[in-house]
Motif scaffolding. Structure first.
Motif, PDB file in Angstrom:
ATOM      1  N   VAL A  53      -5.206 -95.975 -26.161  1.00  0.00           N
ATOM      2  CA  VAL A  53      -4.419 -94.873 -26.725  1.00  0.00           C
ATOM      3  C   VAL A  53      -4.302 -95.041 -28.241  1.00  0.00           C
ATOM      4  O   VAL A  53      -4.572 -94.114 -29.007  1.00  0.00           O
ATOM      5  CB  VAL A  53      -3.019 -94.815 -26.069  1.00  0.00           C
ATOM      6  CG1 VAL A  53      -2.110 -93.846 -26.824  1.00  0.00           C
ATOM      7  CG2 VAL A  53      -3.134 -94.407 -24.612  1.00  0.00           C
ATOM      8  N   ILE A  54      -3.928 -96.270 -28.672  1.00  0.00           N
ATOM      9  CA  ILE A  54      -3.748 -96.496 -30.111  1.00  0.00           C
ATOM     10  C   ILE A  54      -5.047 -96.255 -30.876  1.00  0.00           C
ATOM     11  O   ILE A  54      -5.075 -95.556 -31.889  1.00  0.00           O
ATOM     12  CB  ILE A  54      -3.267 -97.945 -30.379  1.00  0.00           C
ATOM     13  CG1 ILE A  54      -1.890 -98.161 -29.766  1.00  0.00           C
ATOM     14  CG2 ILE A  54      -3.220 -98.230 -31.879  1.00  0.00           C
ATOM     15  CD1 ILE A  54      -1.421 -99.611 -29.810  1.00  0.00           C
ATOM     16  N   THR A  55      -6.151 -96.823 -30.361  1.00  0.00           N
ATOM     17  CA  THR A  55      -7.389 -96.739 -31.137  1.00  0.00           C
ATOM     18  C   THR A  55      -8.001 -95.341 -31.109  1.00  0.00           C
ATOM     19  O   THR A  55      -8.564 -94.906 -32.108  1.00  0.00           O
ATOM     20  CB  THR A  55      -8.437 -97.747 -30.627  1.00  0.00           C
ATOM     21  OG1 THR A  55      -8.601 -97.573 -29.221  1.00  0.00           O
ATOM     22  CG2 THR A  55      -8.016 -99.165 -30.902  1.00  0.00           C
ATOM     23  N   VAL A  56      -7.894 -94.648 -29.966  1.00  0.00           N
ATOM     24  CA  VAL A  56      -8.512 -93.315 -29.916  1.00  0.00           C
ATOM     25  C   VAL A  56      -7.713 -92.323 -30.755  1.00  0.00           C
ATOM     26  O   VAL A  56      -8.276 -91.607 -31.598  1.00  0.00           O
ATOM     27  CB  VAL A  56      -8.661 -92.824 -28.454  1.00  0.00           C
ATOM     28  CG1 VAL A  56      -9.047 -91.362 -28.426  1.00  0.00           C
ATOM     29  CG2 VAL A  56      -9.688 -93.661 -27.729  1.00  0.00           C
ATOM     30  N   VAL A  77     -16.505 -94.102 -26.830  1.00  0.00           N
ATOM     31  CA  VAL A  77     -15.557 -95.083 -27.370  1.00  0.00           C
ATOM     32  C   VAL A  77     -14.693 -95.647 -26.250  1.00  0.00           C
ATOM     33  O   VAL A  77     -14.509 -96.868 -26.131  1.00  0.00           O
ATOM     34  CB  VAL A  77     -14.665 -94.441 -28.462  1.00  0.00           C
ATOM     35  CG1 VAL A  77     -13.465 -95.330 -28.766  1.00  0.00           C
ATOM     36  CG2 VAL A  77     -15.470 -94.202 -29.722  1.00  0.00           C
ATOM     37  N   ILE A  78     -14.174 -94.769 -25.399  1.00  0.00           N
ATOM     38  CA  ILE A  78     -13.298 -95.220 -24.311  1.00  0.00           C
ATOM     39  C   ILE A  78     -14.059 -96.169 -23.378  1.00  0.00           C
ATOM     40  O   ILE A  78     -13.567 -97.243 -23.031  1.00  0.00           O
ATOM     41  CB  ILE A  78     -12.753 -94.008 -23.526  1.00  0.00           C
ATOM     42  CG1 ILE A  78     -11.765 -93.233 -24.389  1.00  0.00           C
ATOM     43  CG2 ILE A  78     -12.081 -94.467 -22.229  1.00  0.00           C
ATOM     44  CD1 ILE A  78     -11.256 -91.960 -23.759  1.00  0.00           C
ATOM     45  N   GLN A 102     -15.099 -99.588 -25.158  1.00  0.00           N
ATOM     46  CA  GLN A 102     -13.931-100.429 -25.407  1.00  0.00           C
ATOM     47  C   GLN A 102     -13.375-100.979 -24.109  1.00  0.00           C
ATOM     48  O   GLN A 102     -12.938-102.128 -24.054  1.00  0.00           O
ATOM     49  CB  GLN A 102     -12.851 -99.633 -26.134  1.00  0.00           C
ATOM     50  CG  GLN A 102     -13.154 -99.447 -27.595  1.00  0.00           C
ATOM     51  CD  GLN A 102     -11.907 -99.063 -28.371  1.00  0.00           C
ATOM     52  OE1 GLN A 102     -10.797 -99.371 -28.004  1.00  0.00           O
ATOM     53  NE2 GLN A 102     -12.114 -98.358 -29.468  1.00  0.00           N
ATOM     54  N   THR A 103     -13.374-100.161 -23.056  1.00  0.00           N
ATOM     55  CA  THR A 103     -12.827-100.628 -21.781  1.00  0.00           C
ATOM     56  C   THR A 103     -13.563-101.869 -21.300  1.00  0.00           C
ATOM     57  O   THR A 103     -12.950-102.833 -20.832  1.00  0.00           O
ATOM     58  CB  THR A 103     -12.911 -99.516 -20.730  1.00  0.00           C
ATOM     59  OG1 THR A 103     -12.294 -98.349 -21.252  1.00  0.00           O
ATOM     60  CG2 THR A 103     -12.198 -99.925 -19.457  1.00  0.00           C
ATOM     61  N   ILE A 104     -14.894-101.867 -21.444  1.00  0.00           N
ATOM     62  CA  ILE A 104     -15.674-103.029 -21.028  1.00  0.00           C
ATOM     63  C   ILE A 104     -15.165-104.283 -21.722  1.00  0.00           C
ATOM     64  O   ILE A 104     -14.942-105.315 -21.100  1.00  0.00           O
ATOM     65  CB  ILE A 104     -17.167-102.828 -21.365  1.00  0.00           C
ATOM     66  CG1 ILE A 104     -17.724-101.651 -20.597  1.00  0.00           C
ATOM     67  CG2 ILE A 104     -17.962-104.098 -21.069  1.00  0.00           C
ATOM     68  CD1 ILE A 104     -19.111-101.240 -21.047  1.00  0.00           C
ATOM     69  N   PHE A 105     -14.970-104.171 -23.041  1.00  0.00           N
ATOM     70  CA  PHE A 105     -14.546-105.347 -23.796  1.00  0.00           C
ATOM     71  C   PHE A 105     -13.067-105.662 -23.575  1.00  0.00           C
ATOM     72  O   PHE A 105     -12.677-106.824 -23.519  1.00  0.00           O
ATOM     73  CB  PHE A 105     -14.821-105.152 -25.287  1.00  0.00           C
ATOM     74  CG  PHE A 105     -16.281-105.272 -25.641  1.00  0.00           C
ATOM     75  CD1 PHE A 105     -16.844-106.509 -25.891  1.00  0.00           C
ATOM     76  CD2 PHE A 105     -17.085-104.152 -25.711  1.00  0.00           C
ATOM     77  CE1 PHE A 105     -18.182-106.628 -26.201  1.00  0.00           C
ATOM     78  CE2 PHE A 105     -18.432-104.259 -26.018  1.00  0.00           C
ATOM     79  CZ  PHE A 105     -18.980-105.501 -26.264  1.00  0.00           C
TER      80      PHE A 105
END
Lengths: 290, 274
Positions: free
Chosen positions: A81-84, A215-216, A219-222
């Motif tokens: 949420v913060i990064t997106v 992006v979602i 990022q989720t993978i990491f």
């Protein structure tokens, strides 16, 4: 055009990569699966043997297990949420004509290149330390009591650090996507009297949707496997307050030597990752088709 | 055509962007500043002007032998990247130039290996490394990092190679170029930029990998990630030293990173965003 010869040549050229990745993925995973049904303690080998599903039961009944899954999800969702949201806002800002755009971009992207242990230590000691950190200096300046971030709000502290590392990535991807938006479309929308907000909702956001999805997913993978940030800041504590699933598995395996339980946890982590991967594959696969 | 950009608009946007950018960059900036302070200064509260002493740098090298860890980081990241390129170039090449129905599935499958959580295989890998004597060895870790990044390397090379027009190869062949000449004079010049970009991004990723590099090393093969993590158990006040060590650990890759923004977008989105 492809003859039999070129086809077998192609197969020969691909073989090393495919075989290596296959072995690297399958062999350890089979080991883990096997261990997850075993009682295995390298320090106490007498009691080793097959135990059925009891490792899963033990792992599941461990109060740390549910909280670690919850912590994992809280970290993933909060950072996303913060990064997106932050990334979209920053990308919109950096897309404006500004002086020194190149330098601004370099400054914004920099945290992504900082190795996780450094990022975590810098935040822990220089920024969030309850006595010597910059946050404490700021709090004292305003006459407030400095917050003991890692003692009182360990999860929030970790989320802040991880978000700081990934915000640049989201910003860079979204900015790249934003810059490929057709300028004429924007102008046409403006001519038609569309305000900034409606331009954003009906033109910009749909255009960025694929980049946002990417992006979602990436990022989720990491984010599912955040590890070093926890290791060097809270070490999972206080209690299990900031232990996520990878960290719990690490604790079980290499600190407590409960290999069976750790393996059961590992298998659960794989299942969790597979659920995410399923959606990720579909989205990336679609992008390949165009 | 151009929208009239008012100077006022540009001034406001510039100010906002710089404020946000400096805030984001601040932890790094403050670390660099603190690295030039003495330990005394470092804990005396917020100050942006250091005394400029280099003693922390000297001490980091003297006490913990920074250079050895630095060298390990270089060896591991460059070595694993070169190895990955060597293995991936033929694969990416054949997928880009003679694709079959299954090429896409193979690529997807490779990507899926990237999604396997490292902890799930932590213990088996640990055992394998221990029993083969690879624990804390540079060779073992180089292979490990190569395997972790191999899917991304294949993918990136594939997206670059796919953009090389196949007709050029045919034209060269029509002109009577031998296979060898074709490779040297036609293919290599076109492939090199893509390979270089791929290497750049993967050196960065390998340099910053912080799970296996910490767990599979103790002293011999330990790179900077493990070195920095050892600072997490504090022995007294060490702010300036920590900052000096951190600055040294991130500086080379930060500078490389600045030059790799485009490759980063492409490599980490698997060509989905350009």
């Amino acid at each position: 055009m492809a003859t039999q010869q070129t086809r077998s040549l192609a197969r020969f050229m691909m073989a090393p990569s495919v075989i290596l990745l296959f072995v690297w993925m399958i062999v350890p995973l089979l080991f883990t699966l096997w261990f997850s049904f075993q009682q295995y303690n390298p320090l106490n080998p007498i009691r080793n043997g097959f135990v059925g599903f009891s490792n899963y039961a033990l792992f599941y009944s461990n109060p740390a297990f549910l909280s670690s899954i919850l912590n994992t999800l809280i970290i993933v969702v909060s950072v996303l949420v913060i990064t997106v949201v932050g990334g979209i806002l920053l990308a919109l800002l950096l897309d404006q004509p500004i002086w020194g755009q190149g330098i601004v971009r370099i400054l914004v992207i920099s945290p992504f290149f900082v190795m996780p242990p450094v990022a975590a230590l810098v935040w822990k000691n220089m920024i969030m330390h309850p006595q010597y950190g910059v946050f404490a200096d700021i709090a004292r300046f305003f006459g407030a009591e400095p917050i003991d971030w890692f003692g009182q709000h360990p999860l929030i502290a970790i989320i802040l650090i991880v978000a700081w590392q990934w915000l640049p990535f989201a910003t860079l991807i979204l900015l790249t996507s934003l810059q490929s938006l057709d300028g004429e479309q924007k102008e046409a929308a403006e001519m038609d009297g569309a305000g900034f907000l409606s331009r954003f909702i009906y033109l910009t956001l749909p255009h960025m949707s694929r980049a946002i999805t990417v992006v979602i997913l990436i990022q989720t993978i990491f984010l599912l496997s955040v590890y070093a940030e926890i290791l060097v800041t809270t070490n999972g504590g206080p209690g299990y307050a900031s232990t996520n699933l990878p960290f719990l598995v690490y604790q079980k395996a290499l600190l407590e030597f409960k290999i069976g339980q750790a393996s059961a946890g590992g298998v659960i982590a794989v299942i969790l990752a597979n659920i995410v991967a399923f959606f990720a594959m579909r989205a990336v696969g679609k992008n390949l088709d165009k | 055509m151009a929208r009239a950009v008012t100077t006022q608009h540009k001034t406001i946007a510039t100010a906002a962007a710089w404020v946000v950018a400096l805030l984001i960059f601040f932890p790094i900036l403050y670390t660099i500043i603190t690295s030039f302070k003495s330990e005394q200064e470092a804990i005396q509260g917020f100050a942006l002007i250091p005394s400029g002493t280099m003693e922390s740098y000297a001490e980091v090298q003297a006490q913990s032998g920074y250079f050895k860890f630095f060298l390990n980081s270089v060896i591991l990241s460059v070595g694993s990247t070169l190895l990955a390129i060597l293995i991936a170039v033929p694969a990416a090449w054949s997928m880009a130039f003679s694709p079959t129905k299954r090429t896409k599935d193979v690529l997807m499958w490779m990507l899926s290996t990237k999604m396997m959580p490292a902890v799930a295989v932590l213990f088996p890998i640990y055992l394998i490394f221990r029993d083969t004597g690879l624990l804390d060895s540079r060779i073992g870790l180089t292979v490990m990092l190569m395997l972790i990044n191999l899917p991304i390397v294949v993918w990136m090379l594939y997206t670059y190679f796919r953009e090389i027009p196949g007709e050029i190869l045919e034209a060269a062949r029509m002109d009577g170029a031998s296979l060898w000449n074709e490779i040297i004079y036609v293919l290599t010049p076109m492939a090199v930029p893509g390979i270089a970009s791929t290497m750049l991004l993967n050196i960065i990723l390998a340099w910053n990998e912080a799970f296996w590099t910490i767990r599979l090393t103790t002293t011999n093969a330990a790179p900077l990630t493990a070195f920095i993590s050892s600072f997490s158990s504090p022995q007294g006040l060490f702010w300036a030293k920590l900052s000096a060590a951190s600055t040294l650990a991130i500086a080379p890759i930060l500078i490389m990173g600045w030059f790799s923004q485009k490759q980063l977008v492409r490599g980490l989105t698997f060509g989905a965003v350009k």
